[in-house]
Design a protein around this motif. Structure first.
Motif, PDB file in Angstrom:
ATOM      1  N   GLU A  90      -9.475   1.008   0.028  1.00 25.25           N
ATOM      2  CA  GLU A  90      -9.151   0.572  -1.327  1.00 25.25           C
ATOM      3  C   GLU A  90      -7.663   0.263  -1.460  1.00 25.25           C
ATOM      4  O   GLU A  90      -7.278  -0.677  -2.179  1.00 25.25           O
ATOM      5  CB  GLU A  90      -9.548   1.666  -2.317  1.00 25.25           C
ATOM      6  CG  GLU A  90      -9.335   1.295  -3.772  1.00 25.25           C
ATOM      7  CD  GLU A  90      -9.763   2.401  -4.710  1.00 25.25           C
ATOM      8  OE1 GLU A  90      -9.492   2.279  -5.926  1.00 25.25           O
ATOM      9  OE2 GLU A  90     -10.352   3.403  -4.234  1.00 25.25           O
ATOM     10  N   TYR A  91      -6.821   1.006  -0.755  1.00 24.92           N
ATOM     11  CA  TYR A  91      -5.378   0.773  -0.828  1.00 24.92           C
ATOM     12  C   TYR A  91      -4.949  -0.434   0.005  1.00 24.92           C
ATOM     13  O   TYR A  91      -4.055  -1.193  -0.390  1.00 24.92           O
ATOM     14  CB  TYR A  91      -4.639   2.025  -0.333  1.00 24.92           C
ATOM     15  CG  TYR A  91      -3.136   1.887  -0.352  1.00 24.92           C
ATOM     16  CD1 TYR A  91      -2.425   1.896  -1.546  1.00 24.92           C
ATOM     17  CD2 TYR A  91      -2.424   1.740   0.833  1.00 24.92           C
ATOM     18  CE1 TYR A  91      -1.044   1.758  -1.562  1.00 24.92           C
ATOM     19  CE2 TYR A  91      -1.048   1.598   0.827  1.00 24.92           C
ATOM     20  CZ  TYR A  91      -0.365   1.613  -0.379  1.00 24.92           C
ATOM     21  OH  TYR A  91       1.000   1.469  -0.396  1.00 24.92           O
ATOM     22  N   VAL A  92      -5.593  -0.648   1.134  1.00 16.09           N
ATOM     23  CA  VAL A  92      -5.200  -1.733   2.044  1.00 16.09           C
ATOM     24  C   VAL A  92      -5.672  -3.089   1.547  1.00 16.09           C
ATOM     25  O   VAL A  92      -5.012  -4.110   1.774  1.00 16.09           O
ATOM     26  CB  VAL A  92      -5.738  -1.456   3.468  1.00 16.09           C
ATOM     27  CG1 VAL A  92      -5.550  -2.678   4.379  1.00 16.09           C
ATOM     28  CG2 VAL A  92      -5.039  -0.243   4.068  1.00 16.09           C
ATOM     29  N   GLN A  93      -6.807  -3.126   0.850  1.00 22.23           N
ATOM     30  CA  GLN A  93      -7.402  -4.400   0.456  1.00 22.23           C
ATOM     31  C   GLN A  93      -6.429  -5.328  -0.277  1.00 22.23           C
ATOM     32  O   GLN A  93      -6.298  -6.510   0.087  1.00 22.23           O
ATOM     33  CB  GLN A  93      -8.638  -4.142  -0.413  1.00 22.23           C
ATOM     34  CG  GLN A  93      -9.332  -5.389  -0.907  1.00 22.23           C
ATOM     35  CD  GLN A  93      -9.832  -6.271   0.222  1.00 22.23           C
ATOM     36  OE1 GLN A  93     -10.254  -5.764   1.263  1.00 22.23           O
ATOM     37  NE2 GLN A  93      -9.786  -7.581   0.040  1.00 22.23           N
ATOM     38  N   PRO A  94      -5.668  -4.882  -1.293  1.00 19.08           N
ATOM     39  CA  PRO A  94      -4.735  -5.816  -1.966  1.00 19.08           C
ATOM     40  C   PRO A  94      -3.564  -6.241  -1.095  1.00 19.08           C
ATOM     41  O   PRO A  94      -2.909  -7.245  -1.397  1.00 19.08           O
ATOM     42  CB  PRO A  94      -4.237  -4.999  -3.177  1.00 19.08           C
ATOM     43  CG  PRO A  94      -5.174  -3.856  -3.320  1.00 19.08           C
ATOM     44  CD  PRO A  94      -5.677  -3.565  -1.961  1.00 19.08           C
ATOM     45  N   LEU A  95      -3.290  -5.506  -0.024  1.00 16.34           N
ATOM     46  CA  LEU A  95      -2.158  -5.834   0.840  1.00 16.34           C
ATOM     47  C   LEU A  95      -2.487  -6.936   1.835  1.00 16.34           C
ATOM     48  O   LEU A  95      -1.581  -7.541   2.406  1.00 16.34           O
ATOM     49  CB  LEU A  95      -1.697  -4.587   1.609  1.00 16.34           C
ATOM     50  CG  LEU A  95      -1.270  -3.377   0.762  1.00 16.34           C
ATOM     51  CD1 LEU A  95      -0.892  -2.224   1.676  1.00 16.34           C
ATOM     52  CD2 LEU A  95      -0.110  -3.744  -0.143  1.00 16.34           C
ATOM     53  N   ARG A  96      -3.762  -7.176   2.041  1.00 15.64           N
ATOM     54  CA  ARG A  96      -4.169  -8.188   3.019  1.00 15.64           C
ATOM     55  C   ARG A  96      -3.850  -9.586   2.512  1.00 15.64           C
ATOM     56  O   ARG A  96      -3.991  -9.882   1.328  1.00 15.64           O
ATOM     57  CB  ARG A  96      -5.658  -8.097   3.312  1.00 15.64           C
ATOM     58  CG  ARG A  96      -6.077  -6.873   4.126  1.00 15.64           C
ATOM     59  CD  ARG A  96      -7.506  -7.045   4.592  1.00 15.64           C
ATOM     60  NE  ARG A  96      -7.915  -5.970   5.477  1.00 15.64           N
ATOM     61  CZ  ARG A  96      -8.843  -5.067   5.185  1.00 15.64           C
ATOM     62  NH1 ARG A  96      -9.438  -5.115   3.996  1.00 15.64           N
ATOM     63  NH2 ARG A  96      -9.166  -4.147   6.052  1.00 15.64           N
ATOM     64  N   ALA A  97      -3.454 -10.463   3.445  1.00  9.95           N
ATOM     65  CA  ALA A  97      -3.209 -11.866   3.106  1.00  9.95           C
ATOM     66  C   ALA A  97      -4.534 -12.585   2.917  1.00  9.95           C
ATOM     67  O   ALA A  97      -5.543 -12.244   3.541  1.00  9.95           O
ATOM     68  CB  ALA A  97      -2.388 -12.543   4.194  1.00  9.95           C
ATOM     69  N   ALA A  98      -4.522 -13.587   2.056  1.00 10.26           N
ATOM     70  CA  ALA A  98      -5.737 -14.364   1.818  1.00 10.26           C
ATOM     71  C   ALA A  98      -6.106 -15.154   3.062  1.00 10.26           C
ATOM     72  O   ALA A  98      -5.252 -15.714   3.740  1.00 10.26           O
ATOM     73  CB  ALA A  98      -5.530 -15.317   0.639  1.00 10.26           C
ATOM     74  N   VAL A  99      -7.379 -15.192   3.381  1.00  8.96           N
ATOM     75  CA  VAL A  99      -7.871 -15.884   4.566  1.00  8.96           C
ATOM     76  C   VAL A  99      -8.471 -17.216   4.156  1.00  8.96           C
ATOM     77  O   VAL A  99      -9.318 -17.284   3.258  1.00  8.96           O
ATOM     78  CB  VAL A  99      -8.924 -15.032   5.302  1.00  8.96           C
ATOM     79  CG1 VAL A  99      -9.437 -15.768   6.530  1.00  8.96           C
ATOM     80  CG2 VAL A  99      -8.339 -13.680   5.695  1.00  8.96           C
ATOM     81  N   ALA A 100      -8.001 -18.277   4.801  1.00 11.53           N
ATOM     82  CA  ALA A 100      -8.540 -19.610   4.503  1.00 11.53           C
ATOM     83  C   ALA A 100      -9.968 -19.721   5.007  1.00 11.53           C
ATOM     84  O   ALA A 100     -10.306 -19.260   6.095  1.00 11.53           O
ATOM     85  CB  ALA A 100      -7.665 -20.673   5.156  1.00 11.53           C
ATOM     86  N   GLY A 101     -10.806 -20.374   4.223  1.00 11.05           N
ATOM     87  CA  GLY A 101     -12.203 -20.515   4.612  1.00 11.05           C
ATOM     88  C   GLY A 101     -12.420 -21.722   5.523  1.00 11.05           C
ATOM     89  O   GLY A 101     -11.545 -22.551   5.725  1.00 11.05           O
ATOM     90  N   HIS A 102     -13.621 -21.802   6.092  1.00  7.49           N
ATOM     91  CA  HIS A 102     -13.980 -22.963   6.913  1.00  7.49           C
ATOM     92  C   HIS A 102     -15.461 -23.230   6.727  1.00  7.49           C
ATOM     93  O   HIS A 102     -16.199 -22.425   6.171  1.00  7.49           O
ATOM     94  CB  HIS A 102     -13.651 -22.722   8.389  1.00  7.49           C
ATOM     95  CG  HIS A 102     -14.288 -21.487   8.958  1.00  7.49           C
ATOM     96  ND1 HIS A 102     -15.621 -21.424   9.263  1.00  7.49           N
ATOM     97  CD2 HIS A 102     -13.765 -20.275   9.248  1.00  7.49           C
ATOM     98  CE1 HIS A 102     -15.923 -20.230   9.741  1.00  7.49           C
ATOM     99  NE2 HIS A 102     -14.813 -19.501   9.736  1.00  7.49           N
ATOM    100  N   ALA A 103     -15.877 -24.378   7.209  1.00  5.52           N
ATOM    101  CA  ALA A 103     -17.269 -24.770   7.028  1.00  5.52           C
ATOM    102  C   ALA A 103     -18.183 -23.824   7.790  1.00  5.52           C
ATOM    103  O   ALA A 103     -17.868 -23.386   8.892  1.00  5.52           O
ATOM    104  CB  ALA A 103     -17.462 -26.205   7.542  1.00  5.52           C
TER     105      ALA A 103
END
Length: 402
Positions: A90-103
């Motif tokens: 729960e603490y680490v989740q907001p610290l993660r960078a957003a991951v770009a999606g792909h097809a």
């Protein structure tokens, strides 16, 4: 609640509001009588077992880019953390960078013993304030998901072949096909949709009887198993790793492979080490493969050194190899030097770059500079001209007679 006041201003009574919102009439009366209760009071912050470790976790996630909570959880337990992994996630989740999606792509499964996928990854580390990098070679068996990782200083064709042989030895046999992307150490170019393979790589694959395949351009998902493995190595093993040299790093990588291959895989729902027996891999080649393909040409310097992987190794002067071409072969940490088809020298490989390893007899037969200066120089000889008897010429004789 604001909705209660909104419905009340629309003319609805307490009972109608309670029925529409599915709450009690007491609750409706409470918020209508006390509008200040609309703004909930913040709950007091309760201390957490994770609090003493939050700064360290931020460093791992933000600086070392280690976002694998299982890895962080193991490290925290060694530091004395007694809480659960749930509050860590729960603490680490907001610290993660957003991951770009792909097809989305369709998952492709292979039969036992059919395919191995391999690829390179760049792994950056800091040394004395400077950023440097190793190349991580990763291979995975398509059916069992057995994984192999090793780190090297370069990613040329001879190193690729050596890493492939180490992977096959780790797996205990050969697959029918090897799949990778279009790296120059494998594929030079495509000519009319036909591959023009790197000659050394092609020769190696034909010799061991393994077919080579390359994925389509710009579709790395074709070899998604190894792509995910490279990403997993970076997130699970590399983030925050500490090591003394390349040998120490590879010992940690080997231990990591042992752990990861002994865990239940999320896709197969089985341990890779258990499914390995079902692969029924082909037998490994004999030593000729190492003798032929794990050998590289090197020129010995005039002061008796041979360079390999950024390290200078001194050779005995009695070999008289200065300035000559030799063959260098690496196998299981042992470096051997060959000349004219004969092994002339062997030494344990050094893991640190920019190191010189002189030999005790390196200059045994080499004359010093002072001795060279005292060496005799070419000498010429000056001789006096020979005496020549002079006689009067015929013209002089005729003048005297007349």
């Amino acid at each position: 609640m604001l909705t209660i006041h909104d419905l009340y201003t629309q003319g609805k009574n307490v009972q109608e509001i309670a029925q529409e919102l599915e709450i009690s009439r007491t609750t409706v009366r409470k918020y209508l009588k006390h509008p200040e209760a609309v703004i909930p009071k913040p709950r007091p912050v309760r201390p957490s077992k994770l609090d003493p470790f939050k700064e360290q976790i931020k460093k791992w996630v933000m600086e070392d880019h280690c976002t694998n909570c299982e890895v962080i959880f193991e490290r925290l337990q060694k530091m004395g953390y007694t809480g659960r992994i749930s509050i860590l996630k729960e603490y680490v989740q907001p610290l993660r960078a957003a991951v770009a999606g792909h097809a989305p792509v369709q998952r492709y499964e292979t039969n036992p013993g059919e395919q191995v996928q391999f690829d390179w990854g760049e792994f950056v580390y800091e040394h004395e304030g400077q950023m440097r990098k190793f190349y991580g070679f990763t291979a995975i068996l398509g059916y069992s998901r057995m994984r192999f990782v090793t780190f090297v200083k370069r990613c040329d064709t001879p190193t690729l072949i050596r890493c492939l042989m180490e992977a096959f030895e780790y797996f205990g046999g050969l697959t029918k096909v090897a799949l990778t992307d279009r790296m120059k150490s494998v594929l030079l170019e495509m000519e009319e949709n036909k591959p023009r393979w790197n000659p050394r790589f092609a020769d190696f694959m034909v010799s061991i009887g393994v077919g080579a395949r390359v994925c389509k351009p710009y579709t790395p998902q074709t070899k998604g198993k190894v792509e995910r493995t490279v990403s997993h190595v970076k997130k699970s093993l590399w983030g925050g790793v500490t090591f003394t040299d390349l040998d120490d790093l590879n010992r940690q990588a080997h231990a990591w492979c042992e752990r990861i291959n002994s865990r239940v895989h999320r896709t197969t729902h089985a341990r890779p080490v258990d499914r390995l027996a079902e692969e029924k891999l082909l037998p490994l080649p004999q030593d000729f493969a190492w003798e032929r393909f794990a050998t590289e040409e090197r020129k010995v310097t005039w002061d008796g050194y041979v360079s390999y992987d950024g390290v200078l190794y001194g050779l005995p002067g009695t070999l008289q190899l200065a300035g000559k071409q030799v063959q260098v072969r690496e196998r299981k940490g042992l470096l051997t030097v060959w000349s004219a088809g004969t092994q002339v020298f062997a030494i344990e490989k050094r893991p640190r770059s920019q190191e010189s390893v002189p030999h005790a007899d390196q200059w045994k037969t080499v004359a010093s500079v002072s001795a060279t200066r005292r060496a005799p120089t070419p000498l010429g000889h000056l001789q006096p001209a020979p005496d020549v008897e002079s006689r009067p010429s015929r013209s002089m004789i005729s003048i005297v007679e007349s």
